[in-house]
Design an enzyme around this catalytic site. Structure first.
Site, short mmCIF file in Angstrom:
data_model
loop_
_atom_site.label_atom_id
_atom_site.label_comp_id
_atom_site.label_asym_id
_atom_site.label_seq_id
_atom_site.Cartn_x
_atom_site.Cartn_y
_atom_site.Cartn_z
N GLU A 10 -13.48 5.99 -0.84
CA GLU A 10 -14.42 5.08 -0.16
C GLU A 10 -15.21 5.86 0.90
OE1 GLU A 10 -12.62 0.99 0.63
OE2 GLU A 10 -10.84 2.14 0.09
N LYS A 40 -15.69 4.75 4.86
CA LYS A 40 -14.57 4.52 5.78
C LYS A 40 -14.65 5.49 6.95
CE LYS A 40 -10.57 2.94 4.56
NZ LYS A 40 -9.21 2.75 4.02
N GLU A 80 -8.97 9.63 4.96
CA GLU A 80 -9.19 8.19 4.80
C GLU A 80 -10.17 7.87 3.67
OE1 GLU A 80 -8.17 5.15 6.32
OE2 GLU A 80 -6.47 6.39 6.87
N GLU A 140 0.86 -1.19 0.00
CA GLU A 140 0.00 0.00 0.00
C GLU A 140 0.89 1.24 0.00
OE1 GLU A 140 -2.83 0.52 3.15
OE2 GLU A 140 -3.66 -1.49 2.96
#
Length: 393
Positions: free
Chosen positions: A324, A327, A333, A270
């Site tokens: 997203e 999240k 985030e 990641e």
């Protein structure tokens, strides 16, 4: 004489086919991959995602579970998929080998070979985390999943890994001083010993974005963004670093060498940069995210190693395909995506959005329905050429 040539031809075909099969068993093709997180209620369907990735020529993909709708959508696409065993299942898999076997049969074996599952990530960022029972369970889960693969004849096709955050390290600056934290090392070393035996790499989640935000007064943002900078100098190794990601990776190599695993490869599972953040996340901007991801893509395309391991070509999975929206945590985030929920690009680093991908891409499934995979087409093509040469003699 002809029979001799035919024997040579047969041997050539056998050896060549074996080499092709070895190539297809690798867990990473090229240097660039991406994480497909799905904690959102507004992102494209798995079928649309497969189309998007094929158009972008991104072949390596990681998901954080083994969702069957994704596995079915990726069938026949040629995308190389690493599935995840979620942290919530690690204790169960460690305690019960039969459950591990069932999980592998239902979520991996059942989809092979049409879906190219090339790896299983057992848990994510467990060591260094807050659940010490998971620390104790991790190696047992890894071994039970591996043994299940081995019994099913899949151990040479599907690679076992687990990813680590920076929380497993102590003294990571300068890179050569990095070691594993003392409380982590007693769990890490047996894990590395097993990974060394089965040929698995060390998987690192590396975020210059987070490192910069933790100390913006002392870290040059250009160093974090692969921009022109004076960088840092490591006196012990006499090496210069012009970007933070290389330094983070070489710090990992230093810790591995200190632990006795000098030859183990590090793969970045990641890395990314948020394009939007809260008021205290000033570095999370579209411009910085574009700069980081564009420069990272250029860095990976060079197919080179790091200052400490120049011959170990760097491979990385970018985080992530989409923003997203479900999240938790700070705004950043929810804003790491290269693409927006509607499939359009978040910013331009050379990829195209979903609408252009759908209109320009011929379905790979349609091609494959005609019969053969690329590997076997390649074998047959070269075999035919070789046969003509032999028969002419």
């Amino acid at each position: 004489m002809k029979s001799h040539h035919h024997r040579l031809m047969f041997m050539f075909l056998v050896i060549f086919a074996q080499k092709i099969e070895l190539l297809t068993a690798k867990a990473f093709t090229g240097t660039y991959g991406i994480n497909y997180g799905r904690i959102a209620d507004n992102i494209p369907s798995p079928d649309e995602v497969a189309t998007l990735l094929r158009a972008a020529k991104i072949k390596n993909v990681r998901i954080y579970d083994a969702d069957h709708s994704v596995l079915e959508a990726f069938s026949g696409t040629g995308l190389q998929l690493v599935v995840g065993l979620p942290n919530g299942l690690v204790k169960e898999m460690s305690a019960n080998a039969s459950h591990a076997m069932t999980w592998v049969k239902e979520n991996v074996q059942a989809f092979l070979p049409k879906t190219s599952i090339c790896g299983i990530a057992v848990g994510n960022e467990i060591l260094g985390g807050s659940d010490y029972e998971l620390w104790e369970a991790l190696l047992g889960a890894v071994k039970n999943i591996y043994n299940a693969l081995d019994k099913l004849g899949l151990a040479g096709v599907v690679q076992i890994t687990t990813s680590h955050s920076q929380a497993v390290f102590a003294n990571s600056y300068p890179p050569s001083s990095c070691i594993f934290k003392e409380n982590v090392a007693q769990f890490m070393k047996p894990l590395l010993e097993f990974f060394s035996q089965i040929g698995s790499p060390f998987c690192l989640n590396a975020y210059p974005f987070l490192a910069y935000m933790s100390d913006p007064e002392n870290i040059d943002i250009n160093y974090a963004l692969f921009q022109k900078t004076k960088g840092i100098y490591d006196m012990k190794t006499d090496l210069h670093y012009d970007n933070m990601l290389d330094a983070q990776i070489d710090a990992t190599y230093a810790a591995l060498e200190d632990a006795g695993f000098k030859k183990m490869e590090v793969i970045v599972t990641e890395t990314g940069w948020a394009s939007l953040g809260d008021s205290n996340e000033a570095a999370a901007t579209v411009n910085n995210a574009r700069t980081y991801n564009y420069n990272l893509r250029k860095r990976l395309a060079k197919k080179k190693g790091t200052p400490l391991r120049p011959k170990m070509v760097l491979k990385a999975y970018i985080f992530a395909i989409f923003n997203e929206n479900l999240k938790s945590g700070p705004t950043s985030e929810r804003n790491f995506g290269l693409f927006k929920p509607d499939g359009s690009i978040s910013y331009d680093i050379g990829f195209h959005g979903l609408s252009s991908a759908e209109s320009s891409l011929l379905s790979l499934k349609a091609v494959q329905s005609q019969g053969l995979s690329k590997s076997y087409i390649l074998i047959l093509t070269i075999s035919a050429a070789a046969l003509v040469l032999f028969l002419k003699q």
